[in-house]
Design a protein around this motif. Structure first.
Motif, mmCIF file in Angstrom:
data_model
loop_
_atom_site.group_PDB
_atom_site.id
_atom_site.type_symbol
_atom_site.label_atom_id
_atom_site.label_comp_id
_atom_site.label_asym_id
_atom_site.label_seq_id
_atom_site.Cartn_x
_atom_site.Cartn_y
_atom_site.Cartn_z
ATOM 1 N N PRO B 295 0.837 -1.204 0.000
ATOM 2 C CA PRO B 295 0.000 0.000 0.000
ATOM 3 C C PRO B 295 0.872 1.254 0.000
ATOM 4 O O PRO B 295 1.984 1.251 0.532
ATOM 5 N N LYS B 296 0.352 2.311 -0.607
ATOM 6 C CA LYS B 296 1.105 3.567 -0.606
ATOM 7 C C LYS B 296 1.084 4.221 0.765
ATOM 8 O O LYS B 296 1.918 5.062 1.090
ATOM 9 N N GLN B 297 0.075 3.812 1.546
ATOM 10 C CA GLN B 297 -0.091 4.429 2.861
ATOM 11 C C GLN B 297 0.564 3.528 3.907
ATOM 12 O O GLN B 297 0.354 2.312 3.904
ATOM 13 N N LYS B 298 1.345 4.131 4.800
ATOM 14 C CA LYS B 298 2.010 3.361 5.858
ATOM 15 C C LYS B 298 1.000 2.675 6.769
ATOM 16 O O LYS B 298 -0.010 3.291 7.120
ATOM 17 N N ASP B 300 -1.223 0.532 6.463
ATOM 18 C CA ASP B 300 -2.592 0.342 5.941
ATOM 19 C C ASP B 300 -3.116 -1.022 6.389
ATOM 20 O O ASP B 300 -2.498 -2.049 6.119
ATOM 21 N N GLU B 311 -3.936 3.464 -5.010
ATOM 22 C CA GLU B 311 -3.287 3.539 -3.694
ATOM 23 C C GLU B 311 -2.300 2.402 -3.474
ATOM 24 O O GLU B 311 -1.923 2.083 -2.358
ATOM 25 N N ASP B 313 1.460 0.698 -4.419
ATOM 26 C CA ASP B 313 2.797 1.044 -4.890
ATOM 27 C C ASP B 313 3.453 -0.216 -5.459
ATOM 28 O O ASP B 313 3.880 -1.095 -4.711
ATOM 29 N N TYR B 344 5.769 -0.120 5.370
ATOM 30 C CA TYR B 344 4.708 -0.381 4.404
ATOM 31 C C TYR B 344 4.344 -1.864 4.304
ATOM 32 O O TYR B 344 3.575 -2.259 3.439
#
Lengths: 254, 657
Positions: B295-298, B300, B311, B313, B344
């Motif tokens: 995920p692009k968001q830590k 997640d 979203e 990566d 991530y």
């Protein structure tokens, strides 16, 4: 995947060596995670037995990814346990629930004598291969690999049979301790390929002769072998084996 | 001074020249010469079969119950060969070049070129033996691509290529057993080399069923005993895979080459808990079709299928657009570690990344629908056909994943993380595969020679079979031709007596410790030290700590180990203790080697030596050599350098961007 822990009762066959008569021993195992493999549960039990100054349970295992064919436990009356198309090492504890009793024995067959506890001697299979389970081609003789096209369906079927891991579950499941599924897989693998054709007749005759010599029983088509085979080797191969054997017997030159 | 005995002349003529000029042994003399082979994997089984066919008297040993169980059987993805059947520009030179570059310029040109030359013969030989490689509808062989290359040169049999190749070699071996040319000793473990007049002349082996020690004479001894990844406790190796044969050779004077070069494979099933006994590989071939992402968001915590495309990566495609998901293993592994370390990671442990097949299923499904003439297929139809194609290509791997994790990878992306897989290091050998000890050879993963600092996918099977089928049959004759007058030495010779006694003494010593801790507990502790401090990233301070910790562990092992049972019986705990004792010593040497190699190359990543972008930075001026270690005494090694000369493949910074 959700996981949980469980307490179990194990009844395990203990046999000091080939001349010992053997007996069942009961063990309580606690806090077993559903994520563990069946053999990891045995690892945990063995660590405990060693700590208690007792002899750990001997069992065969190596790759632990279902391909080497070494693991061989007869679990609750079924080789390799309850899962379909599976080896003991790939059986995971989520197959069981808290409070279960599990009975574990070695392969049971006269031609697979017990060496110790759950370890048996399967060298009879090697001797069957020695009798003809190969193509006689010395290193260096080969022609270009693409010079002999092989129909994809045939190649795939040969592969499906060559996938046999030689674990012996078929023998252990059979009430006659027959090795016909094992032998038929090898005979089929090689008979389906043009490369195997020159030795087709002598191969099937010699392998069957060795199988009989090793003391394996005959096939009565109950299908238990196919049901437990970790690689889903089909029982139709036994029909092919019989076919090959009869044809060879009728037409072989010597 | 180390002499690799590389023949002179242009690179592509060396092997031809060698074969045309090496000494031969006539058939009558071959029958009088005995060869001992340890291990029956691809290298050992192919060598035993080929030497048996030539007429040598061969004795082959394996610790498993049958030679067919050797861990080569578990290799999944495929075997490379420079056949150029796909007309995509492959050649012997390209295979050679890719292997040298993939190995980060730490392998010998001469050996690698020979490997590429014989690669095509291997495929021919295997097909002749009845190995059922995957085929196209036209009946010809199918190929796929693998990491670190841009051509399709990999031959395969579903995800069970190693199994099929090993069964081929095993059958050839059993044929020689039937003919009486090879005598097979299964459930036997080699515990020492017997040296007479400076040459390897036999072994001491333990019968693992009876516990008896046995003496076996050989004019030469071939170690085909595989790699030592189990020094890390958790690895993709089989439970029994061990360094013992190679380590005994090292203790008898054989140099150990590049011991720190370990391959951490990027696509393995992540660790699930403390009980874990081994790790399982998901073939690198999965990276052909699967896409790797986080995920692009830590941190997640959404389920993977709930995370929208934008979203995600796809970090390999982002960082390495030229090779994308097919970068070599060392690069892919480090990139996964980098993402997880940065927060991530996915799954409950946060030490995993996704390997996603949704796109591949869609792509294959559309292709099949088009082939079948289905116009405007529904998503369900596309999916159904796509799943079928993926099943045919990778079915056994997907099934295995589901058995282990309980998750269906056709529905949700697989979780993967790097794990120890292969060891490029091993016994130092010359061009003829002989160690520096006369008459002692090392083949396959047991030697150090062909993969440099990083092995490309589908090259291990190639090397094992090249060594066994096509190299050793020539090179061993060059040595044994001088031995045709040497009669078999009776095993009552004093050297056999003394060596057996030393082995017996060590077993007695192990059994008499009678301490409190199990072999397994020591092995786990060793593995943790190695993984934490000599794993995917290494630095000087950590390695120094590791060396101290291992020395401490060794002391404790020899004073507080508990082995149940007796010596003269089947005793798997004693077998393990013998192996772990050797792993502990090896672990120390690996850290020493990693410490001296103050550069990053291939699988060896020194944190002190990286580019601004965090890529590995090689130091050719100071480290373009093979580190060959000679044991001088307990915990004391001397480094010998074999400088590597690149005449054809000029070293450059490896780039997969």
């Amino acid at each position: 995947m959700e996981h949980h822990t469980m307490n179990l009762t194990l009844k395990v066959w203990r046999q000091k060596n080939s001349s010992d008569s053997g007996h069942f021993e009961t063990y309580d195992v606690k806090d077993i995670s559903s994520e563990m493999s069946f053999l990891e549960m045995f690892d945990v039990l063995n660590e405990r037995l060693i700590a208690e100054g007792k002899d750990p349970i001997a069992f065969d295992h190596d790759c632990r990814e279902g391909i080497c064919g070494m693991c061989s436990m007869y679990i609750n009356g079924r080789p390799h346990g309850p899962w379909h198309a599976n080896t003991t090492c790939q059986l995971h504890m989520r197959a069981y629930k808290d409070g279960d009793t599990i009975v574990v024995e070695p392969w049971r067959a006269k031609s697979f004598p017990v060496i110790k506890d759950l370890v048996v001697d399967r060298t009879a299979f090697d001797r069957i291969i020695q009798a003809g389970g190969y193509i006689s081609v010395n290193t260096g003789n080969a022609v270009d690999a693409n010079s002999i096209p092989i129909e994809k369906d045939k190649a795939d079927l040969a592969f499906a049979n060559a996938a046999c891991i030689g674990c012996g579950a078929c023998v252990a499941a059979c009430k006659n301790s027959s090795a016909m599924l094992f032998v038929s897989a090898k005979v089929s693998h090689l008979a389906l390929l043009p490369q195997g054709d020159p030795e087709r007749k002598s191969r099937v005759i010699n392998m069957i002769a060795q199988m009989d010599k090793e003391g394996f029983g005959g096939c009565t088509n109950t299908g238990a072998c196919e049901a437990v085979c970790p690689k889903e080797i089909s029982i139709t191969n036994i029909a092919r084996l019989n076919n090959e054997y009869i044809k060879a017997g009728l037409t072989v030159d010597k | 001074m180390l002499n690799a005995k590389i023949p002179g002349g242009p690179l592509d003529q060396k092997w031809t020249y060698y074969k045309g000029h090496c000494n031969l042994v006539n058939p009558a003399n071959k029958r009088k010469l005995e060869v001992i082979i340890i291990g029956t994997g691809l290298a050992g089984a192919s060598a035993a079969a080929s030497l048996g066919e030539l007429g040598y008297k061969v004795k082959a040993f394996c610790f498993q119950d049958s030679p067919r169980r050797a861990h080569s059987i578990a290799a999944q993805g495929g075997i490379n060969a420079a056949k150029n059947y796909q007309n995509d520009g492959d050649s012997v030179f390209r295979l050679f070049y890719d292997t040298i570059k993939g190995g980060d310029y730490r392998a010998r040109e001469g050996n690698v070129h020979r490997l590429a030359e014989v690669s095509a013969n291997i495929i021919d030989q295997c097909v002749a033996q009845g190995v059922p490689f995957a085929r196209e509808y036209g009946g010809l062989l199918s190929n796929r691509s693998f990491g670190g290359t841009q051509v399709q040169r990999t031959f395969y049999a579903a995800g069970q290529t190693g199994q099929q190749l090993l069964i081929g070699a095993y059958q050839a071996l059993e044929r020689q057993v039937a003919l009486g040319n090879v005598k097979m000793y299964s459930r036997h473990e080699m515990l020492d080399i017997v040296m007479i007049d400076g040459k390897a002349r036999g072994i001491i082996a333990r019968n693992l069923v009876t516990g008896e020690l046995e003496r076996h004479f050989g004019h030469a001894v071939l170690l085909c005993s595989g790699g030592y990844g189990n020094v890390f406790y958790l690895s993709t190796n089989a439970m029994g895979s061990n360094v013992t044969a190679a380590w005994k050779a090292h203790k008898k004077g054989a140099y150990f080459g590049n011991p720190c070069f370990t391959q951490i494979h990027p696509t393995c099933i992540p660790v699930s808990g403390d009980h874990q006994s081994k790790l399982t590989l998901m073939s690198e071939s999965l990276r052909n079709d699967g896409r790797i992402w986080v995920p692009k968001q830590k941190g997640d915590t959404r389920k993977p299928n709930e995370i929208p495309e934008e979203e995600r990566d796809y970090y390999l495609e982002r960082r390495y657009p030229a090779f994308g998901n097919l970068v070599p293993r060392d690069v892919a592994s480090r990139a996964a570690k980098e993402r997880c370390d940065a927060g991530y990671g996915v799954g409950s442990s946060r030490q995993a990344v996704y390997l996603d097949y949704a796109k591949a299923i869609e792509r294959y499904g559309l292709g099949e629908c088009s082939k079948l003439g289905i116009e405007d297929p529904t998503p369900e139809q596309v999916r159904e056909h796509g799943v079928n194609v993926v099943k045919e290509k990778y079915g056994n791997l997907f099934d295995m994943y589901e058995k282990i994790t309980g998750e269906n990878p056709y529905e949700v992306p697989m979780r993967i993380y790097p794990a120890v897989h292969y060891t490029m290091g091993g016994l130092w050998v010359d061009y003829e595969l002989m160690t520096n000890v006369p008459g002692l050879y090392a083949l396959g993963e047991a030697n150090f020679s062909d993969h440099g600092a990083n092995r490309l996918g589908a090259s291990a099977l190639m090397q094992g079979l090249a060594d066994g089928y096509f190299v050793i049959p020539y090179t061993i004759g060059n040595y044994l031709s001088n031995d045709i007058r040497t009669a078999a030495i009776p095993t009552s010779h004093q050297a056999f007596v003394d060596t057996e006694k030393a082995v017996q003494d060590r077993i007695d010593r192990l059994m008499n410790i009678k301490g409190a801790k199990t072999v397994e507990s020591f092995h786990k502790r060793l593995g943790k030290i190695m993984w934490d401090k000599c794993g995917m990233a290494r630095n000087a301070a950590g390695l120094q700590e590791a060396i101290e910790e291992i020395r401490q562990l060794k002391k404790e092992f020899w004073s507080n180990l508990r082995i149940p049972g007796g010596i003269k019986e089947m005793n798997p705990e004693l077998d393990k203790a013998n192996r772990v004792a050797d792993f502990i010593e090896l672990g120390e040497l690996m850290c020493i080697d990693a410490l001296q190699r103050n550069e990053s190359c291939g699988g060896h990543f020194r944190e002190e030596s990286q580019t601004e972008e965090g890529e590995a930075k090689r130091d050719d001026n100071n480290f373009q050599y093979v580190a060959a270690w000679e044991l001088k005494g307990e915990g004391n090694w001397e480094l010998h350098r074999e400088d590597l000369v690149f005449e054809v493949a000029k070293p450059s910074q490896r780039s997969y961007k």
